[in-house]
Design a protein around this motif. Structure first.
Motif, PDB file in Angstrom:
ATOM      1  N   ALA A 139       0.836  -1.209   0.000  1.00 49.78           N
ATOM      2  CA  ALA A 139       0.000   0.000   0.000  1.00 49.78           C
ATOM      3  C   ALA A 139       0.868   1.256   0.000  1.00 49.78           C
ATOM      4  CB  ALA A 139      -0.927  -0.006   1.212  1.00 49.78           C
ATOM      5  N   ASP A 140       1.974   1.184   0.701  1.00 47.55           N
ATOM      6  CA  ASP A 140       2.877   2.325   0.775  1.00 47.55           C
ATOM      7  C   ASP A 140       3.642   2.531  -0.541  1.00 47.55           C
ATOM      8  OD1 ASP A 140       4.191   4.402   2.341  1.00 47.55           O
ATOM      9  OD2 ASP A 140       5.982   3.154   2.209  1.00 47.55           O
ATOM     10  N   LYS A 141       3.839   1.428  -1.243  1.00 47.97           N
ATOM     11  CA  LYS A 141       4.708   1.433  -2.431  1.00 47.97           C
ATOM     12  C   LYS A 141       3.959   1.781  -3.730  1.00 47.97           C
ATOM     13  CE  LYS A 141       7.546  -1.984  -4.899  1.00 47.97           C
ATOM     14  NZ  LYS A 141       7.979  -3.402  -4.878  1.00 47.97           N
ATOM     15  N   ILE A 142       2.717   1.250  -3.880  1.00 52.07           N
ATOM     16  CA  ILE A 142       2.006   1.370  -5.154  1.00 52.07           C
ATOM     17  C   ILE A 142       1.217   2.676  -5.224  1.00 52.07           C
ATOM     18  CG2 ILE A 142       0.353   0.270  -6.727  1.00 52.07           C
ATOM     19  CD1 ILE A 142       0.867  -2.369  -5.324  1.00 52.07           C
ATOM     20  N   HIS A 143       1.386   3.411  -6.296  1.00 47.92           N
ATOM     21  CA  HIS A 143       0.633   4.657  -6.496  1.00 47.92           C
ATOM     22  C   HIS A 143      -0.842   4.317  -6.719  1.00 47.92           C
ATOM     23  CE1 HIS A 143      -0.808   8.379  -8.399  1.00 47.92           C
ATOM     24  NE2 HIS A 143       0.190   8.970  -7.748  1.00 47.92           N
ATOM     25  N   VAL A 144      -1.711   5.170  -6.208  1.00 41.60           N
ATOM     26  CA  VAL A 144      -3.148   4.885  -6.246  1.00 41.60           C
ATOM     27  C   VAL A 144      -3.665   4.695  -7.673  1.00 41.60           C
ATOM     28  CG1 VAL A 144      -3.895   7.302  -6.244  1.00 41.60           C
ATOM     29  CG2 VAL A 144      -5.380   5.545  -5.248  1.00 41.60           C
ATOM     30  N   SER A 145      -3.111   5.419  -8.651  1.00 40.51           N
ATOM     31  CA  SER A 145      -3.580   5.282 -10.036  1.00 40.51           C
ATOM     32  C   SER A 145      -3.261   3.888 -10.579  1.00 40.51           C
ATOM     33  CB  SER A 145      -2.951   6.356 -10.930  1.00 40.51           C
ATOM     34  OG  SER A 145      -1.547   6.224 -10.953  1.00 40.51           O
ATOM     35  N   ARG A 146      -2.079   3.355 -10.237  1.00 40.15           N
ATOM     36  CA  ARG A 146      -1.725   2.000 -10.685  1.00 40.15           C
ATOM     37  C   ARG A 146      -2.583   0.953  -9.981  1.00 40.15           C
ATOM     38  NH1 ARG A 146       4.719   1.232 -11.169  1.00 40.15           N
ATOM     39  NH2 ARG A 146       4.010  -0.372 -12.608  1.00 40.15           N
ATOM     40  N   LEU A 147      -2.874   1.226  -8.725  1.00 42.24           N
ATOM     41  CA  LEU A 147      -3.714   0.304  -7.964  1.00 42.24           C
ATOM     42  C   LEU A 147      -5.130   0.256  -8.526  1.00 42.24           C
ATOM     43  CD1 LEU A 147      -3.758  -1.600  -5.585  1.00 42.24           C
ATOM     44  CD2 LEU A 147      -4.088   0.349  -4.069  1.00 42.24           C
ATOM     45  N   LEU A 148      -5.679   1.404  -8.866  1.00 43.94           N
ATOM     46  CA  LEU A 148      -7.021   1.447  -9.458  1.00 43.94           C
ATOM     47  C   LEU A 148      -7.044   0.740 -10.812  1.00 43.94           C
ATOM     48  CD1 LEU A 148      -8.081   5.088  -8.550  1.00 43.94           C
ATOM     49  CD2 LEU A 148      -9.135   2.974  -7.719  1.00 43.94           C
ATOM     50  N   ALA A 149      -5.974   0.886 -11.587  1.00 43.09           N
ATOM     51  CA  ALA A 149      -5.889   0.201 -12.881  1.00 43.09           C
ATOM     52  C   ALA A 149      -5.830  -1.310 -12.684  1.00 43.09           C
ATOM     53  CB  ALA A 149      -4.661   0.683 -13.647  1.00 43.09           C
ATOM     54  N   ALA A 150      -5.105  -1.766 -11.656  1.00 44.98           N
ATOM     55  CA  ALA A 150      -5.017  -3.203 -11.365  1.00 44.98           C
ATOM     56  C   ALA A 150      -6.370  -3.753 -10.931  1.00 44.98           C
ATOM     57  CB  ALA A 150      -3.972  -3.451 -10.285  1.00 44.98           C
ATOM     58  N   ILE A 151      -7.089  -2.980 -10.116  1.00 46.33           N
ATOM     59  CA  ILE A 151      -8.425  -3.408  -9.674  1.00 46.33           C
ATOM     60  C   ILE A 151      -9.369  -3.500 -10.866  1.00 46.33           C
ATOM     61  CG2 ILE A 151     -10.454  -2.668  -8.351  1.00 46.33           C
ATOM     62  CD1 ILE A 151      -8.437  -1.478  -6.293  1.00 46.33           C
ATOM     63  N   LYS A 152      -9.318  -2.513 -11.749  1.00 46.69           N
ATOM     64  CA  LYS A 152     -10.161  -2.517 -12.961  1.00 46.69           C
ATOM     65  C   LYS A 152      -9.818  -3.731 -13.826  1.00 46.69           C
ATOM     66  CE  LYS A 152     -11.475   0.491 -16.846  1.00 46.69           C
ATOM     67  NZ  LYS A 152     -10.938  -0.217 -18.017  1.00 46.69           N
ATOM     68  N   GLY A 153      -8.521  -4.019 -13.983  1.00 47.32           N
ATOM     69  CA  GLY A 153      -8.114  -5.173 -14.786  1.00 47.32           C
ATOM     70  C   GLY A 153      -8.604  -6.482 -14.197  1.00 47.32           C
ATOM     71  N   ALA A 154      -8.525  -6.628 -12.872  1.00 45.36           N
ATOM     72  CA  ALA A 154      -8.990  -7.853 -12.212  1.00 45.36           C
ATOM     73  C   ALA A 154     -10.495  -8.022 -12.375  1.00 45.36           C
ATOM     74  CB  ALA A 154      -8.613  -7.827 -10.733  1.00 45.36           C
ATOM     75  N   ASN A 155     -11.227  -6.914 -12.274  1.00 46.53           N
ATOM     76  CA  ASN A 155     -12.684  -6.982 -12.452  1.00 46.53           C
ATOM     77  C   ASN A 155     -13.042  -7.426 -13.871  1.00 46.53           C
ATOM     78  OD1 ASN A 155     -12.959  -6.098  -9.852  1.00 46.53           O
ATOM     79  ND2 ASN A 155     -13.410  -3.973 -10.389  1.00 46.53           N
ATOM     80  N   GLU A 156     -12.297  -6.917 -14.848  1.00 50.58           N
ATOM     81  CA  GLU A 156     -12.551  -7.313 -16.244  1.00 50.58           C
ATOM     82  C   GLU A 156     -12.213  -8.789 -16.454  1.00 50.58           C
ATOM     83  OE1 GLU A 156     -10.188  -4.487 -18.334  1.00 50.58           O
ATOM     84  OE2 GLU A 156     -11.717  -2.891 -18.224  1.00 50.58           O
TER      85      GLU A 156
END
Length: 340
Positions: free
Chosen positions: A296-313
């Motif tokens: 959580a400390d390492k990953i930028h929120v924009s990359r995290l949101l993109a990863a969540i979107k990718g997992a949902n897809e």
């Protein structure tokens, strides 16, 4: 569970009985997966068909109607669900003959033929001058032609017919179907109530399973019984310590696991990373607090949101992959890149 409901459903059951004097033609029960919706609505269906219903609305379990219901051959009752779920139930009940005779993969959709097959059932008079009951779940498994066929039936419901529909995800059900059903929410049990029930069922490591399944007790018990702990731990170790080499090895190990499981495990992991980043909370994997906090400390929120979107897809396509191994490799390498 034939004629009973789960402890956390008692208040919902009492609320439901208030609808009986003026019964809607269609009720859509909605709530999280793994909390017992299908058992709840089948208990309600049996109560509607019972000829000596008890004061609390439960079926008597003794009359001819209850006998037919328990033997799955009540003439005024139909259950509609995907072919794959029929096979799972048959296997649980020790009836593998039907399943072994099939060569093609059973469908995970509810098809239009299944809705059309209800026509004859709904156009003949009932056998005991009572209600005619159709149970359908999960509603999100209806493909588009089946959804449209059901919609026509709900627009002009046959007299004396009640549809009991269940959904894990209302946003995946046609709005026009939702508008023609009386919606009835079934809540998640409290953590303490679900944990007590799991322990009473003899589930080992009940606390971890319950947390990992987001508080859904039946999902927790199913995963505990399926023995998927080793596969889950394999994935979590990679997610906690991502590497390209590890991603390829884990993809190879998990390719025989139903793909919706590792995708769901990843979705929950990403949710925990995001939740910790924003609020310092962990819902699913508290055992990995140190690793989740580091990510959580390492990953930028924009990359995290993109990863969540990718997992949902990916979750939307997990049931129909061209190659399970390539699907997993792509998913885990994308996660590893996100953490780089």
């Amino acid at each position: 569970m034939s004629n009973s409901i789960y402890p956390w459903q008692e208040s919902s059951w009492q609320q439901l009985q208030a609808l009986r004097p003026r019964m809607p033609h269609a009720i859509l029960f909605h709530g999280a997966a793994g909390i017992g919706k299908s058992d709840f609505i089948e208990a309600f269906a049996q109560g509607l068909l019972c000829e000596a219903v008890l004061p609390d609305g439960h079926a008597c379990g003794q009359c001819a109607s209850c006998g037919w219901f328990s033997q799955h051959n009540h003439p005024d009752y139909r259950r509609v669900r995907p072919e794959s779920m029929e096979d799972e139930i048959a296997e649980e009940e020790g009836d593998g003959e039907k399943k072994s005779a099939k060569t093609k993969t059973p469908s995970k959709e509810i098809k239009i033929e299944q809705i059309r097959n209800l026509a004859d059932f709904m156009n003949i008079s009932t056998h005991r001058q009572g209600l005619r009951v159709v149970v359908l779940y999960p509603a999100e498994a209806l493909n588009m032609p089946a959804s449209n066929a059901l919609l026509k039936t709900l627009e002009e419901p046959p007299p004396g017919t009640v549809f009991l529909v269940a959904s894990n995800s209302l946003d995946r059900v046609l709005p026009t179907i939702l508008s023609r059903c009386r919606k009835f929410a079934l809540p998640m049990p409290s953590h303490a109530e679900a944990l007590a029930w799991l322990k009473a069922q003899g589930v080992a490591d009940a606390y971890s399973w319950l947390r990992e399944q987001g508080g859904a007790p039946l999902a927790a018990m199913a995963h505990a019984e399926n023995g998927s702990r080793e596969e889950l731990e394999t994935l979590l170790q990679l997610l906690a310590h991502p590497s390209i080499e590890g991603a390829l090895k884990v993809a190879d190990k998990l390719q025989k696991v139903p793909l919706n499981q590792p995708v769901s495990w990843l979705q929950r992991w990403l949710y925990d990373v995001f939740s910790y980043k924003l609020a310092g909370n962990i819902r699913y994997y508290p055992r990995y607090q140190k690793e989740l906090a580091g990510l959580a400390d390492k990953i930028h929120v924009s990359r995290l949101l993109a990863a969540i979107k990718g997992a949902n897809e990916r979750r939307a396509t997990a049931d129909h992959p061209l190659s399970p191994k390539l699907f997993l490799e792509d998913m885990l390498l994308e996660y590893t890149n996100c953490c780089a």
